[in-house]
Design an enzyme around this catalytic site. Structure first.
Site, PDB file in Angstrom:
ATOM      1  N   ASP A  10       0.868  -1.166   0.000  1.00  0.00           N
ATOM      2  CA  ASP A  10       0.000   0.000   0.000  1.00  0.00           C
ATOM      3  C   ASP A  10       0.914   1.227   0.000  1.00  0.00           C
ATOM      4  OD1 ASP A  10      -2.413   1.613   0.543  1.00  0.00           O
ATOM      5  OD2 ASP A  10      -1.501   1.853   2.519  1.00  0.00           O
ATOM      6  N   ASP A  12      -0.219   5.137   1.031  1.00  0.00           N
ATOM      7  CA  ASP A  12      -0.479   6.084   2.124  1.00  0.00           C
ATOM      8  C   ASP A  12      -0.522   5.358   3.463  1.00  0.00           C
ATOM      9  OD1 ASP A  12      -0.847   8.611   0.686  1.00  0.00           O
ATOM     10  OD2 ASP A  12      -2.621   7.645  -0.178  1.00  0.00           O
ATOM     11  N   ASP A 167      -1.273  -0.680   6.039  1.00  0.00           N
ATOM     12  CA  ASP A 167      -1.549  -0.091   7.354  1.00  0.00           C
ATOM     13  C   ASP A 167      -3.021  -0.089   7.703  1.00  0.00           C
ATOM     14  OD1 ASP A 167      -1.967   1.925   5.255  1.00  0.00           O
ATOM     15  OD2 ASP A 167      -2.382   3.288   6.914  1.00  0.00           O
TER      16      ASP A 167
END
Length: 218
Positions: A10, A12, A167
């Site tokens: 991922d 961001d 995250d």
């Protein structure tokens, strides 16, 4: 033989510390349009989703015209007006370089649109680190596994040889839906408690802490 041939990241909250900026821009967008301002926790919960899916969650009653306006205002906030720093996480580049040197293929699966990902890849100099990428405007939103299925097919890697790193619970559920292992990072959108709900093989507190897991040294 390497346990994993492909590591999919991922963006961001995983490689770039952009959570604070996303929260600030989403809240300011709501203020400008006189909408209910979402809490920081509410915005964190939609990070990783496509913009359409994010707006479905944050502003479910907004009409299509309002949604288009929100996207425009948010883009202006993020690209021009908001000055919240979005640095790379410490150790992120070393992590990528180490994995490349060990022969791993690297990819990105992100809730960003293609234009946004290309911009940050060029700005950070990371564009040469990745073999492939998929964005939210090219496939179904996380946690649908379409992005991962397409990356596996493009790079000719079987699910058991791939790893997803993210995250957000949406990242980890996407990995689960695609049948691949995942590592959660607790320094981004969601806490370790939330990430553990998706049963990742590990949750780490820094980019470099995932190296032993990926390299089979943990």
């Amino acid at each position: 033989m390497k346990r994993y041939e492909l590591v999919i990241f991922d963006w961001d909250g995983t490689l770039m510390d952009s959570i604070g900026k996303i929260v600030a821009c989403m809240q300011q967008t709501a203020k400008e349009l006189s909408l209910l301002v979402p809490s920081e926790a509410a915005v964190r919960d939609i990070i990783g989703l496509s913009m359409d899916e994010a707006l479905n969650v944050l502003h479910p009653s907004a009409c299509s015209q309002t949604r288009l306006k929100m996207i425009s205002v948010y883009r202006e906030q993020y690209l021009q007006l908001n000055k919240t720093p979005s640095p790379l996480f410490e150790g992120a580049e070393e992590l990528l370089l180490t994995l490349k040197a060990s022969g791993h293929q690297l990819a990105v699966a992100t809730g960003k649109a293609r234009a946004g990902l290309n911009r940050v890849l060029n700005e950070t100099g990371f564009i040469g680190h990745f073999h492939a990428s998929r964005c939210a405007d090219e496939a179904k939103s996380k946690p649908d596994p379409q992005m991962l299925h397409e990356l596996l097919a493009q790079l000719n890697v079987s699910p058991d040889k791939a790893m997803m790193v993210g995250d957000s619970i949406h990242d980890l559920n996407m990995a689960k839906n695609a049948g691949i292992d995942a590592i959660g990072v607790s320094y981004g959108a969601h806490s370790e408690v939330v990430l553990q709900q998706a049963s990742p093989i590990a949750v780490v507190a820094s980019p470099l802490a995932m190296l032993p897991v990926i390299l089979g040294q943990a």
